[in-house]
Write a protein that holds these residues in place. Structure first.
Motif, PDB file in Angstrom:
ATOM      1  N   THR A 111       4.760 -12.575  -4.652  1.00  0.00           N
ATOM      2  CA  THR A 111       3.995 -13.279  -5.681  1.00  0.00           C
ATOM      3  C   THR A 111       3.456 -12.289  -6.712  1.00  0.00           C
ATOM      4  O   THR A 111       3.423 -11.065  -6.489  1.00  0.00           O
ATOM      5  N   TRP A 112       3.018 -12.853  -7.821  1.00  0.00           N
ATOM      6  CA  TRP A 112       2.397 -12.040  -8.878  1.00  0.00           C
ATOM      7  C   TRP A 112       1.160 -11.326  -8.323  1.00  0.00           C
ATOM      8  O   TRP A 112       0.936 -10.147  -8.624  1.00  0.00           O
ATOM      9  N   GLN A 113       0.396 -11.999  -7.504  1.00  0.00           N
ATOM     10  CA  GLN A 113      -0.806 -11.386  -6.949  1.00  0.00           C
ATOM     11  C   GLN A 113      -0.452 -10.279  -5.969  1.00  0.00           C
ATOM     12  O   GLN A 113      -1.103  -9.226  -5.944  1.00  0.00           O
ATOM     13  N   GLN A 114       0.565 -10.478  -5.165  1.00  0.00           N
ATOM     14  CA  GLN A 114       0.976  -9.428  -4.231  1.00  0.00           C
ATOM     15  C   GLN A 114       1.467  -8.192  -4.967  1.00  0.00           C
ATOM     16  O   GLN A 114       1.359  -7.079  -4.449  1.00  0.00           O
ATOM     17  N   ASN A 115       1.978  -8.380  -6.164  1.00  0.00           N
ATOM     18  CA  ASN A 115       2.458  -7.249  -6.956  1.00  0.00           C
ATOM     19  C   ASN A 115       1.347  -6.533  -7.719  1.00  0.00           C
ATOM     20  O   ASN A 115       1.623  -5.644  -8.519  1.00  0.00           O
ATOM     21  N   LEU A 116       0.084  -6.894  -7.452  1.00  0.00           N
ATOM     22  CA  LEU A 116      -1.008  -6.178  -8.110  1.00  0.00           C
ATOM     23  C   LEU A 116      -1.003  -4.713  -7.696  1.00  0.00           C
ATOM     24  O   LEU A 116      -1.234  -3.822  -8.505  1.00  0.00           O
ATOM     25  N   SER A 117      -0.739  -4.453  -6.436  1.00  0.00           N
ATOM     26  CA  SER A 117      -0.633  -3.074  -5.978  1.00  0.00           C
ATOM     27  C   SER A 117       0.831  -2.639  -5.984  1.00  0.00           C
ATOM     28  O   SER A 117       1.659  -3.233  -5.292  1.00  0.00           O
ATOM     29  N   LEU A 118       1.118  -1.648  -6.791  1.00  0.00           N
ATOM     30  CA  LEU A 118       2.486  -1.121  -6.849  1.00  0.00           C
ATOM     31  C   LEU A 118       2.546   0.312  -6.360  1.00  0.00           C
ATOM     32  O   LEU A 118       3.464   1.061  -6.669  1.00  0.00           O
ATOM     33  N   THR A 119       1.533   0.694  -5.561  1.00  0.00           N
ATOM     34  CA  THR A 119       1.544   2.004  -4.941  1.00  0.00           C
ATOM     35  C   THR A 119       2.386   1.930  -3.681  1.00  0.00           C
ATOM     36  O   THR A 119       2.129   1.093  -2.804  1.00  0.00           O
ATOM     37  N   ALA A 120       3.363   2.791  -3.563  1.00  0.00           N
ATOM     38  CA  ALA A 120       4.370   2.659  -2.510  1.00  0.00           C
ATOM     39  C   ALA A 120       3.769   2.636  -1.115  1.00  0.00           C
ATOM     40  O   ALA A 120       4.196   1.867  -0.249  1.00  0.00           O
ATOM     41  N   GLN A 121       2.739   3.463  -0.854  1.00  0.00           N
ATOM     42  CA  GLN A 121       2.226   3.562   0.502  1.00  0.00           C
ATOM     43  C   GLN A 121       1.249   2.451   0.859  1.00  0.00           C
ATOM     44  O   GLN A 121       0.805   2.348   1.992  1.00  0.00           O
ATOM     45  N   GLN A 122       0.916   1.582  -0.094  1.00  0.00           N
ATOM     46  CA  GLN A 122      -0.052   0.517   0.181  1.00  0.00           C
ATOM     47  C   GLN A 122       0.684  -0.770   0.523  1.00  0.00           C
ATOM     48  O   GLN A 122       1.519  -1.242  -0.223  1.00  0.00           O
ATOM     49  N   THR A 123       0.373  -1.350   1.668  1.00  0.00           N
ATOM     50  CA  THR A 123       1.051  -2.568   2.105  1.00  0.00           C
ATOM     51  C   THR A 123       0.406  -3.791   1.473  1.00  0.00           C
ATOM     52  O   THR A 123      -0.727  -3.759   1.000  1.00  0.00           O
ATOM     53  N   VAL A 124       1.135  -4.893   1.500  1.00  0.00           N
ATOM     54  CA  VAL A 124       0.619  -6.140   0.942  1.00  0.00           C
ATOM     55  C   VAL A 124      -0.644  -6.570   1.685  1.00  0.00           C
ATOM     56  O   VAL A 124      -1.604  -7.043   1.083  1.00  0.00           O
ATOM     57  N   SER A 125      -0.682  -6.430   3.018  1.00  0.00           N
ATOM     58  CA  SER A 125      -1.861  -6.838   3.771  1.00  0.00           C
ATOM     59  C   SER A 125      -3.074  -6.013   3.372  1.00  0.00           C
ATOM     60  O   SER A 125      -4.200  -6.516   3.328  1.00  0.00           O
ATOM     61  N   GLN A 126      -2.880  -4.736   3.057  1.00  0.00           N
ATOM     62  CA  GLN A 126      -3.986  -3.907   2.597  1.00  0.00           C
ATOM     63  C   GLN A 126      -4.491  -4.362   1.241  1.00  0.00           C
ATOM     64  O   GLN A 126      -5.694  -4.352   0.968  1.00  0.00           O
ATOM     65  N   VAL A 127      -3.568  -4.778   0.376  1.00  0.00           N
ATOM     66  CA  VAL A 127      -3.956  -5.285  -0.936  1.00  0.00           C
ATOM     67  C   VAL A 127      -4.839  -6.512  -0.780  1.00  0.00           C
ATOM     68  O   VAL A 127      -5.889  -6.650  -1.405  1.00  0.00           O
ATOM     69  N   LYS A 128      -4.410  -7.452   0.077  1.00  0.00           N
ATOM     70  CA  LYS A 128      -5.178  -8.680   0.258  1.00  0.00           C
ATOM     71  C   LYS A 128      -6.563  -8.373   0.812  1.00  0.00           C
ATOM     72  O   LYS A 128      -7.558  -8.965   0.394  1.00  0.00           O
ATOM     73  N   ALA A 129      -6.633  -7.438   1.748  1.00  0.00           N
ATOM     74  CA  ALA A 129      -7.927  -7.087   2.307  1.00  0.00           C
ATOM     75  C   ALA A 129      -8.834  -6.483   1.253  1.00  0.00           C
ATOM     76  O   ALA A 129     -10.017  -6.791   1.156  1.00  0.00           O
ATOM     77  N   LYS A 130      -8.279  -5.645   0.409  1.00  0.00           N
ATOM     78  CA  LYS A 130      -9.071  -5.004  -0.638  1.00  0.00           C
ATOM     79  C   LYS A 130      -9.586  -6.026  -1.630  1.00  0.00           C
ATOM     80  O   LYS A 130     -10.740  -5.992  -2.053  1.00  0.00           O
ATOM     81  N   GLN A 131      -8.751  -6.999  -1.972  1.00  0.00           N
ATOM     82  CA  GLN A 131      -9.157  -7.992  -2.962  1.00  0.00           C
ATOM     83  C   GLN A 131     -10.159  -8.980  -2.395  1.00  0.00           C
ATOM     84  O   GLN A 131     -10.824  -9.681  -3.151  1.00  0.00           O
ATOM     85  N   SER A 132     -10.286  -9.055  -1.069  1.00  0.00           N
ATOM     86  CA  SER A 132     -11.225  -9.987  -0.471  1.00  0.00           C
ATOM     87  C   SER A 132     -12.584  -9.349  -0.216  1.00  0.00           C
ATOM     88  O   SER A 132     -13.493 -10.001   0.272  1.00  0.00           O
ATOM     89  N   SER A 133     -12.711  -8.062  -0.514  1.00  0.00           N
ATOM     90  CA  SER A 133     -13.982  -7.396  -0.297  1.00  0.00           C
ATOM     91  C   SER A 133     -15.026  -7.931  -1.261  1.00  0.00           C
ATOM     92  O   SER A 133     -14.708  -8.440  -2.329  1.00  0.00           O
ATOM     93  N   PRO A 134     -16.320  -7.856  -0.909  1.00  0.00           N
ATOM     94  CA  PRO A 134     -17.373  -8.418  -1.766  1.00  0.00           C
ATOM     95  C   PRO A 134     -17.363  -7.865  -3.179  1.00  0.00           C
ATOM     96  O   PRO A 134     -17.649  -8.578  -4.124  1.00  0.00           O
TER      97      PRO A 134
END
Length: 640
Positions: free
Chosen positions: A599-622
């Protein structure tokens, strides 16, 4: 507002660079909306007379936290004949956003005694009176925003506050006083309508009623629909908001509105009446710029002045602003545009607000182009990012929050870069000494006929070639009907058409002027702010959000593509030759490919070593909760 005549008259020649503040209130303007029902119990305002003849209309009561209003008038005279200035003279300090309007809105944060002074001036006469009010500590349950003045025929939006993040249940609307109106309630918590014609300034009161904790509660919003002079302009033939010179002492204070934003503009002003800023003085003096600012609200000019003073360390904007006659910032402008006929840029203040009260004053009527291209099978979203995070503070209107310049500046900077690229495309500083007039438009014609515009030179040297994208741009940005072939195109077709050409964005295919402006905007954002632009091709689901659209192709920082470098250098060198573009364009970051199938949102992080699950966790932080699912931005949505 329907599509204004000036978009039609000048679209081929002059509004190829962004334009149009107009919008339709409903999804289908051919089907009239029914009149809103009258309330069972009407509302009235108290009439407070003074010895001078100035009259105050006040609400029956005022409570802490309640959107509130005062209205000032001189006898039965229409307000268009006067200038207004409100100030608070007693009580806990309030944030004031409508000091120059006949209808004064405010919200008290504490109870007590307040007093306001109103000064009204007209030809040869001044009225000045004070009005005291008492604010009680009763806490309102329902809040309806925002009390304001609107000219007859202009678009109006009012919004109900959510309660604990939820839409109040059983929400209904009715007319509590004033003329019949027809509301667009496609979004029930945001009412849209066109102010009806009135025989004289008329108070309109709309009521919202809802169920909260088992009780029926309501609130009124007060609108002053003002009678205006008959429209005589063939350029602004749809009603425009009232505006005023930000600097009342400007030598152009009386000229600005008449020449750049008036329903009485019947002929274009000459350059000796309103020259480009840089024609008279090449000094990078912000005061000279502020002398050319026209606003609908004081805060818009204040924030613009602060941006120039504090957030232009390289004087890029001061230089670029030399090529405009005026800057118009008004609550009814959507989207932003530059217009060569007046030489002015017209800015949507949605990128300029800092407080929730400022944002409340901005009209929400949608862009009239919002339904264009709805029968195509693809979308082309965009966003600005830095360090794998949005730089745009994209908070929905349902959330009333403040923001600081760190959150607001990137969006406003990119908007200014784009609109000023248009102004400098038509009249770069190198052309100022050669302008002959008598109208700026006459010089435009001479320069255009000789192919002297920067965008003309770009097209001559490095033209775009995808005819498919040009034709699709007519559908998406001009409302042309899609052919059966175009309806059959799938995202992978668009990916091939676009990625194999040399445009930085889909909007570049709308006109050669937009091609130049998009290159300049993206390159400058990358160079000055290290902020990169994402562009992609996705599917077009029924409910399109950042987390539902799937990327077929996309890039971060497309402006760094080698094939685009010569195009960017040509534009920048002619607009800002001080920057030595050849050197820094070559050093722009190389584009990063997006991951197809995500998805477009999953592609927010384009750093190779960062996984999609890490991206979602980061975006859900307060700290990033507000940005976790921002509104989707589509190519061309900020400009016309």
């Amino acid at each position: 507002m329907s599509k204004p005549l000036y978009l039609i008259l000048f679209s081929a020649l002059t509004l190829t660079a962004c334009g149009g503040s107009s919008s339709d209130n409903s999804g289908n303007p051919e089907v009239p909306l029914p009149d809103l029902g009258r309330c069972n119990v009407s509302s009235t305002l108290n009439v407070n007379t003074t010895d001078s003849g100035l009259i105050f209309l006040t609400e029956p009561s005022y409570q802490v936290g309640q959107p509130s209003t005062l209205i000032g008038k001189i006898g039965n005279q229409d307000s268009r004949q006067h200038q207004y200035f409100w100030q608070q003279t007693a009580g806990p300090a309030l944030e004031l956003t409508s000091q120059r309007s006949p209808i004064f809105s405010f919200e008290a944060s504490s109870s007590g005694e307040y007093q306001f002074e109103l000064t009204v001036t007209s030809t040869g006469q001044t009225y000045s009176e004070s009005i005291p009010i008492t604010v009680t500590d009763e806490t309102p349950v329902l809040r309806l925003r925002n009390d304001h003045q609107v000219v007859q025929g202009n678009n109006v939006s009012v919004r109900i506050d959510r309660i604990n993040g939820e839409v109040p249940s059983a929400l209904s609307w009715c007319v509590a006083a004033g003329p019949n109106i027809s509301l667009d309630l496609s979004n029930n918590e945001r009412a849209l309508f066109t102010a009806p014609n009135v025989p004289a300034d008329t108070v309109s009161i709309i009521r919202a009623t809802a169920q909260v904790d088992g009780q029926s509660v309501s609130d009124d919003v007060h609108l002053l629909i003002t009678k205006e002079a008959p429209i005589t302009s063939t350029f602004f033939e749809e009603p425009v908001a009232r505006t005023f010179a930000y600097n009342s002492d400007s030598p152009y204070a009386q000229t600005l509105q008449r020449c750049v934003y008036s329903n009485q503009l019947t002929s274009l002003c000459n350059i000796n009446q309103l020259p480009l800023i840089g024609q008279l003085n090449q000094n990078l003096d912000n005061q000279l710029i502020l002398d050319r600012v026209l606003v609908s609200h004081q805060w818009m000019g204040d924030n613009f002045a602060e941006f120039l003073t504090s957030l232009d360390p390289n004087s890029d904007f001061a230089r670029l602003l030399q090529s405009v006659t005026a800057v118009v910032i008004s609550y009814d402008i959507r989207p932003s545009f530059y217009w060569v006929a007046t030489g002015a840029i017209y800015l949507d203040p949605n990128d300029l607000w800092l407080t929730k009260f400022e944002r409340d004053t901005i009209n929400e009527a949608p862009d009239y182009r919002s339904g264009f291209g709805s029968d195509l099978n693809f979308l082309m979203p965009w966003r600005y990012v830095k360090d794998n995070q949005y730089t745009s503070y994209l908070v929905s209107r349902e959330q009333r929050v403040d923001r600081n310049w760190q959150a607001a500046a990137p969006d406003f900077a990119s908007l200014l870069l784009h609109e000023l690229a248009h102004a400098n495309d038509f009249f770069p500083r190198s052309s100022h000494a050669l302008l002959q007039g008598p109208r700026l438009y006459d010089d435009y014609l001479r320069r255009s006929d000789s192919k002297l515009l920067v965008s003309d030179q770009l097209e001559g040297a490095y033209p775009l070639v995808s005819q498919e994208m040009f034709s699709l741009a007519d559908v998406r940005f001009r409302g042309e009907s899609a052919s059966e072939t175009q309806k059959s195109y799938q995202p992978n077709d668009i990916s091939q058409f676009f990625s194999n050409d040399r445009a930085s964005d889909f909007y570049a295919y709308s006109t050669t002027r937009e091609d130049a402006a998009m290159l300049f905007e993206e390159a400058m954002m990358s160079h000055r702010y290290q902020i990169q632009r994402d562009v992609g091709v996705t599917d077009y689901p029924d409910s399109a959000t950042a987390s539902s659209i799937v990327v077929d192709w996309g890039q971060r920082g497309r402006i760094g593509q080698v094939e685009l470098a010569d195009r960017a250098v040509l534009v920048i060198d002619r607009i800002l030759p001080e920057l030595n573009a050849q050197q820094w364009v070559a050093n722009l970051p190389a584009p990063i490919a997006m991951r197809a199938g995500e998805t477009w949102q999953q592609n927010l992080s384009l750093t190779a070593q960062q996984t999609v699950s890490q991206v979602k966790a980061k975006q859900s932080s307060p700290s990033t909760l507000l940005l976790a699912e921002p509104p989707l931005q589509l190519s061309g949505d900020r400009h016309k």
